[in-house]
Design an enzyme around this catalytic site. Structure first.
Site: not given
Lengths: 407, 143
Positions: A123, A200, A203, A226, A364
């Site tokens: 991202h 990261d 997600q 999220k 993104c």
């Protein structure tokens, strides 16, 4: 255990509405998930009963607010199994968490000709902070290539590793394609050359069991919104010894030990990194989202989402003109696709007219789209409250839309 | 040639027939896009792209007998449809007509709810660019 999805849907007021005269089918969960009533209640309760600034006031409300705030920190510690709650720092979101590492760890420990490795799947939030750092320090950014199916090529990653590698910052699960990276292997290989690893987890944390001690990652960044939690709130996990060695990020209240006009000494972690009055209400409400996930069980959530992903693939594969994008073997519940001869934007607007919320565009991840030779995709992403019936409606609508150009 | 007002009224009544059904409205807009004149390939270059549009929009204009002839294209069918509506109202008119045009059909057909507020900015950029061309040609005519 199989989950009672109807019952779960009952906990999410926002799902029960019509858009453009059709029942809402919310499939934009990789962008943000909806919030259960318990999270909404926690926000309202905080402002109605407990609102106060934390860590300071000598009164009952401040004491309560502080206690609830710190309870969330402990809940996050449990959620990712960190050694101690002091390793949990609250931020504005994944983006800020990554920037925090770049601006503190990066500025102190990364210098000229040092190397940072990221992947093609990243991202923009995990690209731009490193480009900014590299520009400032004269460091070099290296990119792990991917296959056509959207999986990183591990052998190529190994070739990039060297004693010059100071940091590997890699996405755990791709937001655009859903690919789950083999992060355990990546972390072990990076550690062998002495590099630190930032994951990261924007997600992945909502779909996968995360154990930072088992993974042995040095940093983990993720967002509350999220995870069925409030917006504008994120987490940075870091190993104690690294966080202690890092200089502060922002200067101000809370992060200090003692201030004189000559010199300031800094507070201990995590407070060193939480300057100013934090996002108290959202932190407190975030505990309700973590409780919600814990109550259902991540494994059960993942099983349900895997079923939905498999079902959507099964139904859509037969649609004329359907082009799946990202076909990794290990995926979270993200279905990225294009329709032959149609722009993703047109498909997205048509789906919206059918009450179906998806994301369209480059997500993104422009370098990834460029690598795949496309402008963007349509992305449907599933959460625990989505149903097989909704997947059928999605497939039906996509088929209808695809027929415009694929007779 | 019908007046700007008449053409706008015509468009509004066409959209009224479609009613509140968003799906048929979008279908209709996409069909309109298909009717757009072919865009000259040699003009499909960076400097003709309108900034501020999420989808790509190319726009060029030339002048014939004091009137402006626009040609435009987009990589998305919905945007092409929207351009075709704009050009139906504004194409082949004198610069001052274009500059003075009050484009009320946009709000009368509920463009905001059709394309969403995020894309409405792109639509506004298209109108701005069309008017900028008109201003440029008007200045040229007055020199």
């Amino acid at each position: 255990m199989s989950l009672n999805i109807d019952q779960i849907r009952g906990l999410f007021p926002v799902l029960h509405q019509e858009v453009h005269g059709k029942p809402l089918i919310y499939l934009d969960n990789a962008a943000t998930t909806q919030k259960p009533q318990s999270v909404l209640d926690a926000l309202s309760t905080y402002y109605s009963h407990d609102n106060s600034n934390i860590h300071r006031g000598a009164h009952a409300l401040a004491d309560r607010a502080t206690r609830y705030y710190e309870e969330t920190r402990e809940a996050v510690q449990e959620f990712i199994n960190s050694k101690e709650s002091a390793e949990i720092i609250f931020t504005k979101g994944t983006t800020e968490s990554i920037n925090l590492v770049a601006q503190t760890f990066g500025r102190k420990f990364i210098g000229k000709d040092d190397e940072i490795i990221i992947s093609t799947l990243e991202h923009h939030s995990n690209i731009v902070p490193w480009q900014m750092l590299c520009e400032e320090k004269g460091a070099i950014l290296k990119i792990i290539p991917i296959t056509e199916s959207g999986e990183i090529i591990f052998e190529e990653f190994q070739k990039l590793l060297s004693p010059k590698t100071k940091l590997v910052s890699i996405v755990h699960a791709s937001n655009a394609l859903g690919t789950i990276n083999p992060v355990k292997k990546i972390i072990d290989a990076a550690h062998e050359v002495g590099a630190k690893v930032l994951l990261d987890g924007a997600q992945s944390t909502t779909h996968l069991e995360i154990d930072v001690q088992d993974l042995d990652c040095d940093f983990l960044a993720f967002s509350a919104h999220k995870l069925y939690g409030p917006t504008g709130l994120g987490v940075l996990y870091g190993k104690r010894e690294i966080l202690e060695a890092m200089p502060p990020f922002l200067g101000g209240g809370e992060m200090i030990k003692e201030v004189t006009f000559e010199k300031t000494t800094y507070n201990v972690i995590p407070f060193k990194f939480e300057a100013g009055t934090p996002n108290i209400a959202d932190v407190i409400a975030f505990k309700s989202s973590l409780d919600f996930i814990k109550g259902l069980g991540k494994k059960n959530i993942k099983n349900h989402e895997d079923d939905l992903l498999a079902y959507s693939n099964e139904l859509l594969t037969s649609v004329k003109g359907f082009i799946p994008v990202g076909t990794a073997i290990e995926k979270v519940s993200v279905l990225s696709f294009n329709i032959k001869d149609m722009h993703p934007f047109d498909v997205g607007v048509m789906l919206d007219a059918n009450g179906i919320a998806v994301r369209t565009g480059h997500h993104c991840t422009q370098p990834l789209m460029k690598r795949l030779g496309i402008d963007g995709t349509v992305r449907a992403s599933f959460a625990v409250y989505n149903t097989k019936l909704e997947i059928e409606k999605l497939a039906e609508s996509v088929a209808k839309i695809a027929r415009i150009k694929n007779k | 040639m019908s007046s700007i007002k008449d053409i706008q009224d015509e468009i509004v009544s066409e959209f009224e027939i479609l009613g509140d059904d968003k799906e048929s409205t979008i279908f209709y807009i996409m069909e309109l896009g298909a009717s757009l004149d072919a865009f000259p390939e040699e003009e499909r270059k960076e400097e003709n792209i309108i900034k501020g549009c999420q989808s790509k929009v190319w726009l060029v204009a030339d002048e014939q007998d004091g009137k402006i002839n626009y040609k435009a294209d987009s990589n998305t069918d919905i945007t092409k449809g929207l351009i075709s509506l704009l050009l139906r109202v504004l194409n082949n008119r004198k610069p001052e007509e274009i500059l003075n045009a009050e484009l009320d059909f946009v709000s009368r057909i509920g463009m905001g709810s059709i394309i969403g507020s995020q894309r409405s900015n792109g639509f506004a950029s298209m109108i701005k660019q069309i008017k900028l061309y008109a201003l440029a040609f008007q200045t040229k005519q007055n020199v």
